[in-house]
Design an enzyme around this catalytic site. Structure first.
Site, PDB file in Angstrom:
ATOM      1  N   GLU A 142     -15.362 -17.799 -25.307  1.00 31.04           N
ATOM      2  CA  GLU A 142     -14.126 -18.600 -25.448  1.00 31.04           C
ATOM      3  C   GLU A 142     -13.291 -18.547 -24.298  1.00 31.04           C
ATOM      4  O   GLU A 142     -13.505 -17.646 -23.281  1.00 31.04           O
ATOM      5  CB  GLU A 142     -13.197 -17.787 -26.285  1.00 31.04           C
ATOM      6  CG  GLU A 142     -11.880 -18.457 -26.870  1.00 31.04           C
ATOM      7  CD  GLU A 142     -11.055 -17.519 -27.842  1.00 31.04           C
ATOM      8  OE1 GLU A 142     -11.909 -17.157 -28.966  1.00 31.04           O
ATOM      9  OE2 GLU A 142      -9.855 -17.622 -27.838  1.00 31.04           O
ATOM     10  N   ASP A 180      -9.482 -19.563 -22.698  1.00 26.24           N
ATOM     11  CA  ASP A 180      -8.320 -19.658 -23.372  1.00 26.24           C
ATOM     12  C   ASP A 180      -7.206 -20.067 -22.317  1.00 26.24           C
ATOM     13  O   ASP A 180      -6.788 -19.352 -21.484  1.00 26.24           O
ATOM     14  CB  ASP A 180      -7.688 -18.444 -23.935  1.00 26.24           C
ATOM     15  CG  ASP A 180      -8.347 -18.039 -25.057  1.00 26.24           C
ATOM     16  OD1 ASP A 180      -8.924 -18.865 -26.040  1.00 26.24           O
ATOM     17  OD2 ASP A 180      -8.539 -16.871 -25.432  1.00 26.24           O
ATOM     18  N   GLU A 197      -3.184 -20.171 -23.416  1.00 27.55           N
ATOM     19  CA  GLU A 197      -2.047 -20.046 -24.526  1.00 27.55           C
ATOM     20  C   GLU A 197      -0.850 -20.087 -23.843  1.00 27.55           C
ATOM     21  O   GLU A 197      -0.449 -19.405 -22.994  1.00 27.55           O
ATOM     22  CB  GLU A 197      -2.249 -18.731 -25.078  1.00 27.55           C
ATOM     23  CG  GLU A 197      -3.387 -18.608 -26.202  1.00 27.55           C
ATOM     24  CD  GLU A 197      -3.431 -17.289 -27.016  1.00 27.55           C
ATOM     25  OE1 GLU A 197      -2.512 -16.549 -27.057  1.00 27.55           O
ATOM     26  OE2 GLU A 197      -4.256 -17.130 -27.573  1.00 27.55           O
TER      27      GLU A 197
END
Ligand SMILES: *[C@@H]1O[C@H](CO)[C@@H](O)[C@H](O)[C@H]1NC(C)=O
Length: 283
Positions: free
Chosen positions: A99, A101, A103
């Protein structure tokens, strides 16, 4: 007469071609949850996610990718966005997933968003770096990019690299390079941790909260389907597949990290009493 019809037809044709290039969100993404709170608008030029007390919403890419340079413009929840989180990330499936990311943690009006980044390889993350931004990410659209090739992952904001995660398999650090990933995004309520560590709660009187997306560019990404990549190894034009950060990139990344980085797992000695992760000890 005939020529004006021809001109008209050409204009129509040209504008429909422009529309199909610019408005590609229908072609690349599916709204996956939120019961109507996620929408693709303006002939596929704009995507919006919204959050209210009952639910957030999310979308995912139709394609899976194995490496790519992927750009998207986002405009985040404005005003009092405290408690909300807009996640925009790449992820594979399964219990040993990879993953990458971005955010965005909302805040009270006028207080800064936090851009939180992380990299998981084979189900293990704990590689957080957090930044403030040098602009208001709610006032306008800005470009958030991930360059992912077999040697490195580079996170960029408006073309300025903010973080590089290098392939350090040579010293035993797993690197995401075998599992195709989809692009995901969601807007949800995380007021138990997001803003000032959970101190500031979501003000539901401000709902619905909305985040917007446009100008997706996945032209430089390798689509993975039926066990094969759309990028043939011999093809030119895939310069990004071996792209490194040059000295200008390094200088700009240092500038961001010096002035805007607010958390770096690689310097958090309290968190890793038995020693920092191996990738932190070099470079
Ligand atoms: C919100 O603003 C406060 C006060 O300026 C700041 O400490 C915090 O890092 C900001 N961002 C988030 C997501 O809490």
């Amino acid at each position: 007469m005939a020529s004006s019809i021809l001109t008209f037809t050409l204009i129509l044709l040209a504008s429909s071609i422009t529309a199909s290039c610019a408005g590609n969100l229908h072609r690349h993404f599916d709204i996956t949850w939120g019961d109507g709170r996620g929408k693709i608008l303006n002939n596929g030029e704009l995507l919006t996610l919204s959050l209210d007390k009952a639910s957030g919403s999310g979308f995912q890419s139709k394609n899976e990718y194995l490496f790519g340079k992927i750009d998207m413009q986002l405009k985040l929840v404005s005003g009092n966005s405290a408690g909300t989180v807009t996640a925009y990330y790449l992820s594979s499936k399964g219990s040993t997933w990879d993953e990458i990311d971005f955010e965005f943690l909302g805040n009270l009006s006028g207080d800064p968003y936090i851009l939180h980044t992380n990299v998981f390889s084979q189900g293990k993350g704990n590689r957080e770096q957090q930044f403030y931004l040098w602009f208001d990410p709610t006032a306008d659209f800005h470009t958030y990019s991930i360059l992912w090739n077999p040697q490195r992952i580079i996170f960029s904001v408006d073309g300025t690299p903010i973080r590089e995660f290098k392939n350090m398999e040579s010293i035993g650090v797993p690197f995401p390079k075998n599992q195709p990933m989809r692009i995901y995004s969601s807007l949800w309520n995380a007021d138990d941790w997001a803003t000032r560590g959970g101190l500031v709660k979501t003000d539901w009187s401000q709902a619905p909260f909305t985040a917007s997306y446009r100008s997706f560019n996945g032209d430089n990404a390798c689509v993975w389907s039926n066990g094969a990549s759309s990028c043939s190894s011999s093809s030119n034009g895939n310069q990004w597949l071996s792209q490194e950060s040059d000295s200008t990139d390094q200088r700009r990344m240092k500038w961001v990290q010096k002035n805007y980085m607010i958390y770096n797992y690689c310097t958090d000695v309290k968190r890793f009493p038995q020693g920092l992760p191996p990738e932190c000890k070099i470079a």
